[in-house]
Design a protein around this motif. Structure first.
Motif, PDB file in Angstrom:
ATOM      1  N   GLU A  36       0.888  -1.241  -0.143  1.00 18.09           N
ATOM      2  CA  GLU A  36       0.125  -0.032  -0.064  1.00 18.09           C
ATOM      3  C   GLU A  36       0.955   1.240  -0.002  1.00 18.09           C
ATOM      4  OE1 GLU A  36      -2.542   2.835  -0.175  1.00 18.09           O
ATOM      5  OE2 GLU A  36      -3.456   0.684  -0.328  1.00 18.09           O
ATOM      6  N   ARG A  37       0.592   2.184  -1.054  1.00 18.62           N
ATOM      7  CA  ARG A  37       1.544   3.183  -0.988  1.00 18.62           C
ATOM      8  C   ARG A  37       0.817   4.682  -1.180  1.00 18.62           C
ATOM      9  NH1 ARG A  37       6.925   1.711  -2.419  1.00 18.62           N
ATOM     10  NH2 ARG A  37       6.904  -0.481  -2.841  1.00 18.62           N
ATOM     11  N   GLY A  38      -0.608   4.549  -0.830  1.00 17.03           N
ATOM     12  CA  GLY A  38      -1.398   5.521  -0.902  1.00 17.03           C
ATOM     13  C   GLY A  38      -1.794   6.376  -2.110  1.00 17.03           C
ATOM     14  N   ALA A  39      -1.802   5.442  -3.428  1.00 14.34           N
ATOM     15  CA  ALA A  39      -2.010   5.789  -4.693  1.00 14.34           C
ATOM     16  C   ALA A  39      -3.613   5.493  -4.758  1.00 14.34           C
ATOM     17  CB  ALA A  39      -1.525   5.121  -5.690  1.00 14.34           C
ATOM     18  N   PHE A  40      -4.291   6.205  -5.902  1.00 10.00           N
ATOM     19  CA  PHE A  40      -5.778   6.042  -5.870  1.00 10.00           C
ATOM     20  C   PHE A  40      -6.069   4.268  -5.874  1.00 10.00           C
ATOM     21  CE2 PHE A  40      -6.067   9.939  -8.966  1.00 10.00           C
ATOM     22  CZ  PHE A  40      -5.975  10.758  -7.910  1.00 10.00           C
ATOM     23  N   PHE A  41      -5.051   3.585  -6.566  1.00 10.35           N
ATOM     24  CA  PHE A  41      -5.472   2.149  -6.510  1.00 10.35           C
ATOM     25  C   PHE A  41      -4.624   1.448  -5.370  1.00 10.35           C
ATOM     26  CE2 PHE A  41      -7.677   4.113  -9.919  1.00 10.35           C
ATOM     27  CZ  PHE A  41      -9.026   3.527 -10.011  1.00 10.35           C
ATOM     28  N   GLY A  42      -3.958   2.207  -4.418  1.00  6.18           N
ATOM     29  CA  GLY A  42      -3.214   1.487  -3.349  1.00  6.18           C
ATOM     30  C   GLY A  42      -1.604   1.448  -3.977  1.00  6.18           C
ATOM     31  N   SER A  43      -1.678   0.460  -4.619  1.00  7.46           N
ATOM     32  CA  SER A  43      -0.012  -0.176  -4.627  1.00  7.46           C
ATOM     33  C   SER A  43       0.286   0.031  -6.073  1.00  7.46           C
ATOM     34  CB  SER A  43      -0.170  -1.662  -4.565  1.00  7.46           C
ATOM     35  OG  SER A  43      -0.905  -2.564  -5.461  1.00  7.46           O
ATOM     36  N   ILE A  44       1.516  -0.371  -6.491  1.00  5.53           N
ATOM     37  CA  ILE A  44       1.867  -0.288  -7.953  1.00  5.53           C
ATOM     38  C   ILE A  44       1.112  -1.463  -8.611  1.00  5.53           C
ATOM     39  CG2 ILE A  44       3.697  -0.983  -9.485  1.00  5.53           C
ATOM     40  CD1 ILE A  44       5.790   0.238  -7.213  1.00  5.53           C
ATOM     41  N   PHE A  45       1.100  -2.488  -7.978  1.00  6.89           N
ATOM     42  CA  PHE A  45       0.307  -3.438  -8.946  1.00  6.89           C
ATOM     43  C   PHE A  45      -1.232  -3.230  -9.084  1.00  6.89           C
ATOM     44  CE2 PHE A  45      -1.500  -7.943  -9.191  1.00  6.89           C
ATOM     45  CZ  PHE A  45      -1.059  -8.140 -10.290  1.00  6.89           C
ATOM     46  N   GLY A  46      -1.782  -2.605  -7.840  1.00 14.31           N
ATOM     47  CA  GLY A  46      -3.155  -2.229  -8.036  1.00 14.31           C
ATOM     48  C   GLY A  46      -3.361  -1.170  -9.168  1.00 14.31           C
ATOM     49  N   THR A  47      -2.401  -0.229  -9.421  1.00 16.71           N
ATOM     50  CA  THR A  47      -2.679   0.808 -10.263  1.00 16.71           C
ATOM     51  C   THR A  47      -2.336   0.228 -11.667  1.00 16.71           C
ATOM     52  OG1 THR A  47      -1.893   2.374  -8.718  1.00 16.71           O
ATOM     53  CG2 THR A  47      -1.559   3.153 -11.051  1.00 16.71           C
ATOM     54  N   LEU A  48      -1.374  -0.675 -11.826  1.00 19.51           N
ATOM     55  CA  LEU A  48      -1.269  -1.502 -13.196  1.00 19.51           C
ATOM     56  C   LEU A  48      -2.464  -2.085 -13.582  1.00 19.51           C
ATOM     57  CD1 LEU A  48       2.543  -2.795 -12.757  1.00 19.51           C
ATOM     58  CD2 LEU A  48       1.573  -0.825 -14.330  1.00 19.51           C
ATOM     59  N   ASN A  49      -3.290  -2.920 -12.687  1.00 17.88           N
ATOM     60  CA  ASN A  49      -4.174  -3.703 -12.874  1.00 17.88           C
ATOM     61  C   ASN A  49      -5.456  -2.575 -13.386  1.00 17.88           C
ATOM     62  OD1 ASN A  49      -5.220  -6.531 -12.391  1.00 17.88           O
ATOM     63  ND2 ASN A  49      -3.466  -6.332 -11.042  1.00 17.88           N
ATOM     64  N   HIS A  50      -5.577  -1.569 -12.497  1.00 20.73           N
ATOM     65  CA  HIS A  50      -6.805  -0.606 -12.867  1.00 20.73           C
ATOM     66  C   HIS A  50      -6.677  -0.103 -14.234  1.00 20.73           C
ATOM     67  CE1 HIS A  50      -9.172   2.654 -12.983  1.00 20.73           C
ATOM     68  NE2 HIS A  50      -8.472   3.656 -13.287  1.00 20.73           N
ATOM     69  N   ILE A  51      -5.304   0.153 -14.696  1.00 25.28           N
ATOM     70  CA  ILE A  51      -5.025   0.702 -16.164  1.00 25.28           C
ATOM     71  C   ILE A  51      -5.622  -0.406 -17.139  1.00 25.28           C
ATOM     72  CG2 ILE A  51      -3.490   1.465 -18.198  1.00 25.28           C
ATOM     73  CD1 ILE A  51      -1.679   2.427 -15.729  1.00 25.28           C
ATOM     74  N   VAL A  52      -5.437  -1.839 -16.928  1.00 31.90           N
ATOM     75  CA  VAL A  52      -5.882  -2.774 -17.864  1.00 31.90           C
ATOM     76  C   VAL A  52      -7.465  -2.858 -17.691  1.00 31.90           C
ATOM     77  CG1 VAL A  52      -5.999  -5.474 -17.882  1.00 31.90           C
ATOM     78  CG2 VAL A  52      -3.499  -4.331 -17.494  1.00 31.90           C
ATOM     79  N   VAL A  53      -7.891  -2.718 -16.521  1.00 31.59           N
ATOM     80  CA  VAL A  53      -9.374  -2.547 -16.408  1.00 31.59           C
ATOM     81  C   VAL A  53     -10.155  -1.786 -17.187  1.00 31.59           C
ATOM     82  CG1 VAL A  53     -11.268  -2.034 -14.668  1.00 31.59           C
ATOM     83  CG2 VAL A  53      -9.487  -3.856 -13.994  1.00 31.59           C
ATOM     84  N   ALA A  54      -9.605  -0.451 -17.002  1.00 29.40           N
ATOM     85  CA  ALA A  54     -10.078   0.712 -17.700  1.00 29.40           C
ATOM     86  C   ALA A  54     -10.041   0.561 -18.975  1.00 29.40           C
ATOM     87  CB  ALA A  54      -9.370   1.902 -17.345  1.00 29.40           C
ATOM     88  N   ASP A  55      -8.707   0.160 -19.728  1.00 32.08           N
ATOM     89  CA  ASP A  55      -8.737  -0.133 -21.112  1.00 32.08           C
ATOM     90  C   ASP A  55      -9.553  -1.227 -21.654  1.00 32.08           C
ATOM     91  OD1 ASP A  55      -6.402   1.398 -21.199  1.00 32.08           O
ATOM     92  OD2 ASP A  55      -4.859   0.237 -21.443  1.00 32.08           O
ATOM     93  N   THR A  56      -9.644  -2.240 -20.894  1.00 38.38           N
ATOM     94  CA  THR A  56     -10.802  -3.276 -21.239  1.00 38.38           C
ATOM     95  C   THR A  56     -12.057  -2.638 -21.413  1.00 38.38           C
ATOM     96  OG1 THR A  56      -9.349  -5.000 -20.318  1.00 38.38           O
ATOM     97  CG2 THR A  56     -11.777  -5.813 -20.736  1.00 38.38           C
ATOM     98  N   ILE A  57     -12.604  -2.010 -20.507  1.00 39.72           N
ATOM     99  CA  ILE A  57     -13.973  -1.468 -20.396  1.00 39.72           C
ATOM    100  C   ILE A  57     -13.806  -0.440 -21.531  1.00 39.72           C
ATOM    101  CG2 ILE A  57     -15.222   0.402 -19.445  1.00 39.72           C
ATOM    102  CD1 ILE A  57     -14.465  -0.604 -16.614  1.00 39.72           C
ATOM    103  N   TRP A  58     -12.996   0.493 -22.015  1.00 41.02           N
ATOM    104  CA  TRP A  58     -13.173   1.341 -23.068  1.00 41.02           C
ATOM    105  C   TRP A  58     -13.234   0.613 -24.338  1.00 41.02           C
ATOM    106  CZ3 TRP A  58     -15.378   5.897 -23.491  1.00 41.02           C
ATOM    107  CH2 TRP A  58     -15.407   6.527 -22.393  1.00 41.02           C
ATOM    108  N   LEU A  59     -12.326  -0.274 -24.647  1.00 39.81           N
ATOM    109  CA  LEU A  59     -12.035  -1.061 -25.811  1.00 39.81           C
ATOM    110  C   LEU A  59     -13.411  -1.871 -25.938  1.00 39.81           C
ATOM    111  CD1 LEU A  59      -8.349  -2.342 -25.679  1.00 39.81           C
ATOM    112  CD2 LEU A  59      -9.380  -0.674 -27.160  1.00 39.81           C
TER     113      LEU A  59
END
Length: 183
Positions: A36-59
């Motif tokens: 946990e690093r205090g980012a919007f999606f918590g961690s580095i891994f959480g943020t990388l996952n979020h980008i994949v989630v958002a890209d999937t939704i938009w695509l």
């Protein structure tokens, strides 16, 4: 440079930066990635996952249109729609990285297939809260790339704080120097 060329540049930048981020992230332990690093999606891994989630939704949204380029997104149709913006799509970096590389290839192929008519299309969709919208396709593509850049900036900061330097991140690195090109 026209809109099509700008979008192709953004697709290339997206692929290049994702490769740099995942290479840098691979220098960390699994525990460091999920810390946990205090980012919007918590961690580095959480943020990388979020980008994949958002890209999937938009695509998946872009795939629903009757545009010429939508055929290149047919591979997205059968993927499950993420249920939440913080959904963990993969629970390990190698799996997430492989899917990211696949998505980036899908994005490159889709952007290359875009036509002027596609860019003028209006896309009707519902956001993750169910609110209906109808917006210009070209503007939504700009939002798609801007969202990625926003969260990759967060990841690059988190990596830097963890002691990992990802190097040059500016889009400028991929823009040809026209003066030198003419020499």
């Amino acid at each position: 440079m026209g809109m099509q060329q700008d979008l192709e540049l953004m697709a290339s930048y997206n692929q290049w930066m994702n490769a740099k981020l995942y290479e840098a992230a691979s220098q960390l332990t699994p525990a460091e990635l999920i810390e946990e690093r205090g980012a919007f999606f918590g961690s580095i891994f959480g943020t990388l996952n979020h980008i994949v989630v958002a890209d999937t939704i938009w695509l998946k949204r872009f795939a629903t249109t009757q545009t010429a380029s939508a055929r290149t997104l047919a591979v997205m149709v059968d993927l499950p729609m993420p249920a939440r913006l913080d959904q963990v799509m993969f629970d390990d970096l190698p799996g997430l990285k492989a899917h990211r590389q696949w998505l980036d290839t899908v994005i490159i192929n889709w952007v290359a297939a875009l036509t002027d008519d596609d860019l003028e299309t209006l896309l009707s969709y519902h956001n993750t809260k169910g609110i209906a919208s109808k917006r210009r396709y070209s503007s939504l593509i700009v939002q798609f790339f801007n969202h990625q850049t926003h969260h990759r900036g967060q990841v690059s900061t988190l990596l830097s704080q963890a002691g990992v330097d990802i190097g040059v991140t500016d889009l400028l690195a991929l823009i040809p120097d026209e003066q030198q090109a003419k020499l």
